[in-house]
Design a protein around this motif. Structure first.
Motif, mmCIF file in Angstrom:
data_model
loop_
_atom_site.group_PDB
_atom_site.id
_atom_site.type_symbol
_atom_site.label_atom_id
_atom_site.label_comp_id
_atom_site.label_asym_id
_atom_site.label_seq_id
_atom_site.Cartn_x
_atom_site.Cartn_y
_atom_site.Cartn_z
ATOM 1 N N LEU A 164 88.515 96.895 35.527
ATOM 2 C CA LEU A 164 88.414 97.877 36.617
ATOM 3 C C LEU A 164 89.425 99.001 36.447
ATOM 4 C CD1 LEU A 164 86.600 98.055 39.186
ATOM 5 C CD2 LEU A 164 86.398 95.976 37.831
ATOM 6 N N ALA A 165 90.613 98.691 35.941
ATOM 7 C CA ALA A 165 91.604 99.739 35.697
ATOM 8 C C ALA A 165 91.077 100.735 34.670
ATOM 9 C CB ALA A 165 92.919 99.124 35.225
ATOM 10 N N GLN A 166 90.393 100.248 33.637
ATOM 11 C CA GLN A 166 89.812 101.145 32.638
ATOM 12 C C GLN A 166 88.683 101.984 33.222
ATOM 13 O OE1 GLN A 166 89.186 98.044 29.425
ATOM 14 N NE2 GLN A 166 89.945 99.732 28.179
ATOM 15 N N VAL A 167 87.822 101.349 34.032
ATOM 16 C CA VAL A 167 86.718 102.071 34.663
ATOM 17 C C VAL A 167 87.253 103.190 35.559
ATOM 18 C CG1 VAL A 167 84.821 101.872 36.332
ATOM 19 C CG2 VAL A 167 85.100 100.144 34.548
ATOM 20 N N LEU A 168 88.302 102.876 36.322
ATOM 21 C CA LEU A 168 88.898 103.878 37.204
ATOM 22 C C LEU A 168 89.589 104.979 36.402
ATOM 23 C CD1 LEU A 168 90.278 101.340 39.794
ATOM 24 C CD2 LEU A 168 88.715 103.206 40.365
ATOM 25 N N ALA A 169 90.322 104.584 35.354
ATOM 26 C CA ALA A 169 91.089 105.548 34.567
ATOM 27 C C ALA A 169 90.180 106.538 33.849
ATOM 28 C CB ALA A 169 91.972 104.813 33.565
ATOM 29 N N GLN A 170 89.023 106.076 33.383
ATOM 30 C CA GLN A 170 88.150 106.977 32.646
ATOM 31 C C GLN A 170 87.516 108.030 33.554
ATOM 32 O OE1 GLN A 170 85.391 104.160 30.943
ATOM 33 N NE2 GLN A 170 83.808 104.573 32.462
ATOM 34 N N HIS A 171 87.654 107.815 34.884
ATOM 35 C CA HIS A 171 87.213 108.829 35.840
ATOM 36 C C HIS A 171 88.397 109.642 36.363
ATOM 37 C CE1 HIS A 171 83.599 106.298 35.827
ATOM 38 N NE2 HIS A 171 82.966 107.362 36.270
ATOM 39 N N GLY A 172 89.552 109.528 35.703
ATOM 40 C CA GLY A 172 90.710 110.340 36.047
ATOM 41 C C GLY A 172 91.541 109.824 37.195
ATOM 42 N N ASN A 173 91.362 108.575 37.592
ATOM 43 C CA ASN A 173 92.105 108.022 38.723
ATOM 44 C C ASN A 173 93.399 107.347 38.277
ATOM 45 O OD1 ASN A 173 89.904 108.586 40.655
ATOM 46 N ND2 ASN A 173 88.816 107.042 39.465
ATOM 47 N N ARG A 174 94.327 107.200 39.208
ATOM 48 C CA ARG A 174 95.602 106.538 38.942
ATOM 49 C C ARG A 174 95.539 105.099 39.424
ATOM 50 N NH1 ARG A 174 100.326 109.418 41.605
ATOM 51 N NH2 ARG A 174 98.932 109.302 43.401
ATOM 52 N N VAL A 175 96.252 104.225 38.711
ATOM 53 C CA VAL A 175 96.219 102.790 38.999
ATOM 54 C C VAL A 175 97.641 102.253 39.086
ATOM 55 C CG1 VAL A 175 95.517 100.525 38.144
ATOM 56 C CG2 VAL A 175 93.989 102.484 37.861
ATOM 57 N N GLY A 176 97.905 101.444 40.108
ATOM 58 C CA GLY A 176 99.187 100.775 40.265
ATOM 59 C C GLY A 176 98.970 99.308 40.586
ATOM 60 N N ALA A 177 100.055 98.541 40.627
ATOM 61 C CA ALA A 177 99.933 97.104 40.887
ATOM 62 C C ALA A 177 101.143 96.579 41.636
ATOM 63 C CB ALA A 177 99.756 96.339 39.570
ATOM 64 N N LEU A 178 100.885 95.584 42.487
ATOM 65 C CA LEU A 178 101.921 94.798 43.132
ATOM 66 C C LEU A 178 101.683 93.347 42.744
ATOM 67 C CD1 LEU A 178 101.784 97.409 45.077
ATOM 68 C CD2 LEU A 178 102.846 95.901 46.765
ATOM 69 N N PHE A 179 102.732 92.668 42.306
ATOM 70 C CA PHE A 179 102.619 91.282 41.874
ATOM 71 C C PHE A 179 103.234 90.344 42.901
ATOM 72 C CE2 PHE A 179 102.863 93.752 37.903
ATOM 73 C CZ PHE A 179 101.683 93.338 37.294
ATOM 74 N N PHE A 180 102.536 89.248 43.148
ATOM 75 C CA PHE A 180 103.108 88.181 43.956
ATOM 76 C C PHE A 180 103.176 86.929 43.092
ATOM 77 C CE2 PHE A 180 102.730 84.395 46.547
ATOM 78 C CZ PHE A 180 103.703 84.600 47.510
ATOM 79 N N ASP A 181 104.399 86.407 42.931
ATOM 80 C CA ASP A 181 104.585 85.224 42.098
ATOM 81 C C ASP A 181 105.681 84.359 42.698
ATOM 82 O OD1 ASP A 181 104.892 83.323 40.149
ATOM 83 O OD2 ASP A 181 105.799 84.647 38.674
ATOM 84 N N ARG A 182 105.251 83.301 43.400
ATOM 85 C CA ARG A 182 106.206 82.386 44.044
ATOM 86 C C ARG A 182 107.264 83.151 44.843
ATOM 87 N NH1 ARG A 182 105.105 79.476 39.249
ATOM 88 N NH2 ARG A 182 104.281 77.411 39.679
ATOM 89 N N SER A 183 106.764 83.910 45.802
ATOM 90 C CA SER A 183 107.611 84.647 46.740
ATOM 91 C C SER A 183 108.388 85.793 46.099
ATOM 92 C CB SER A 183 108.600 83.703 47.450
ATOM 93 O OG SER A 183 107.896 82.706 48.153
ATOM 94 N N LEU A 184 108.066 86.162 44.848
ATOM 95 C CA LEU A 184 108.726 87.287 44.196
ATOM 96 C C LEU A 184 107.732 88.437 44.060
ATOM 97 C CD1 LEU A 184 110.629 85.414 41.345
ATOM 98 C CD2 LEU A 184 111.556 86.210 43.519
ATOM 99 N N GLU A 185 108.091 89.600 44.597
ATOM 100 C CA GLU A 185 107.212 90.755 44.514
ATOM 101 C C GLU A 185 107.811 91.795 43.574
ATOM 102 O OE1 GLU A 185 108.359 89.849 47.675
ATOM 103 O OE2 GLU A 185 106.641 88.617 48.206
ATOM 104 N N SER A 186 106.961 92.480 42.850
ATOM 105 C CA SER A 186 107.396 93.600 42.025
ATOM 106 C C SER A 186 106.284 94.641 42.016
ATOM 107 C CB SER A 186 107.727 93.154 40.601
ATOM 108 O OG SER A 186 106.605 92.547 40.000
ATOM 109 N N VAL A 187 106.684 95.893 41.795
ATOM 110 C CA VAL A 187 105.757 97.018 41.926
ATOM 111 C C VAL A 187 105.702 97.806 40.630
ATOM 112 C CG1 VAL A 187 105.216 99.110 43.228
ATOM 113 C CG2 VAL A 187 106.336 97.184 44.376
ATOM 114 N N ILE A 188 104.479 98.180 40.203
ATOM 115 C CA ILE A 188 104.279 99.133 39.109
ATOM 116 C C ILE A 188 103.658 100.381 39.729
ATOM 117 C CG2 ILE A 188 103.021 99.627 36.989
ATOM 118 C CD1 ILE A 188 103.218 96.777 36.209
#
Length: 324
Positions: free
Chosen positions: A116-140
């Protein structure tokens, strides 16, 4: 051994991306054709829907003619012709490590996110992510480009390996994760919540509040073994999140029936939760095909839009005339 096999299968971000492009994305490109716009809505030029105004909506999108006739504020939603910012909220908690076959739910999440990130990117859109892993969050942060996609994938694969090798156990608080996402994502965006929705807390209200400001799609990961147990005799079952072990007799027809009833009750609870939150659910099985699931989801949204007259509520459609 199962975790080691999947770690080898995921390999490096470049290798994983190449494999997904050959096995999933090429097939999806052939299936979707021109249906990309049926998947998402945004702030383009073609009217997609009219809905009642919610707190936080941009007043510039209020349809004043419909508002005057219905005596309630309505806002316009449009098919996305311009750039959109998409976010993947990725649940990488212990329960997502599970898979009864060759594919784990975590591998499934990585494949879906990559495609889905590739499908969105090929239409010129931006993609980010938030991770949840055993109560630890991180942001891209949301960006576009192949290098950014590889960075996102690298972080995801590393967190997957870290989650599988960790010896600690804790329950998932999906409600808190969704609340943190609402605080981090200020601008209206397209949000994919990728999770198996196993949570110690009720996530429904938090998901609904997130959907008031953003277009939210729940991507539910599941394994067939979570819904029905085969007759395997005496087996030891381990709770991936608490680490608790339980010896059960799967030869017992009553036990298998009770397990199926509990699983069916959870399925019903999930569907009610998604409906109350006002979000569509895309279901991905470890025994299924990602491309086929995405295509069926796009077809469902397209049919529903056609049945509803292009997505405009019937009462509002009568008032908008040719614009609908």
């Amino acid at each position: 051994m199962l975790e080691q096999a999947h770690a080898a299968k995921l390999s490096t971000p470049e290798q994983f991306l190449r494999r997904v492009q050959w096995t999933v994305k090429r097939k999806l490109d052939g299936l979707l054709h021109g249906d990309y716009r049926t998947l998402f809505r945004g702030y383009g030029l073609d009217l997609a829907d009219l809905r009642e105004y919610q707190y936080g909506d941009d007043v510039r999108h209020i349809d004043w003619n419909v508002t005057a006739r219905l005596q309630a504020p309505y806002v316009r939603e449009f098919h996305e012709d311009r750039d959109v910012t998409a976010w993947f909220l990725l649940d990488l908690s212990a329960s997502v490590d599970f898979g009864s076959g060759e594919v784990t739910k975590c591998t499934l999440a990585a494949e879906f996110t990559t495609v889905l990130a590739q499908v969105l990117a090929q239409h010129g859109n931006r993609v980010g992510a938030l991770f949840f892993d055993r109560s630890l969050e991180s942001v891209i942060p949301a960006r576009n480009g192949r290098r950014h996609l590889l960075h996102l994938l690298d972080r995801m694969l590393k967190k997957t390996a870290q989650s599988a090798s960790s010896g600690t156990h804790s329950t998932t608080d999906l409600r808190e994760f969704l609340q943190q996402a609402a605080q981090n994502i200020r601008r209206r965006s397209l949000i994919f919540v990728v999770s198996d929705f196993f949570s110690a807390t009720d996530w429904g209200p938090a998901l609904g509040r997130l959907a008031l400001r953003h277009e939210v799609i729940a991507v539910r990961l599941y394994d067939p073994l979570e819904q029905e147990l085969p007759d395997l005799g005496m087996v030891t079952i381990r709770d991936a999140e608490t680490g608790e072990h339980l010896l059960v007799n799967t030869h017992s027809a009553k036990f298998r029936q009770r397990f199926a009833e509990v699983a069916a009750a959870r399925e019903a609870h999930l569907r009610v939760g998604f409906a109350h939150a006002g979000v569509d659910a895309l279901e991905l099985s470890t025994a299924g095909d990602v491309a086929d699931a995405v295509f069926r989801f796009a077809a469902m949204r397209k049919r529903r839009g056609q049945l509803a007259g292009g997505g405009v509520p019937q009462q509002a459609s009568e008032l908008t005339g040719a614009r609908a």
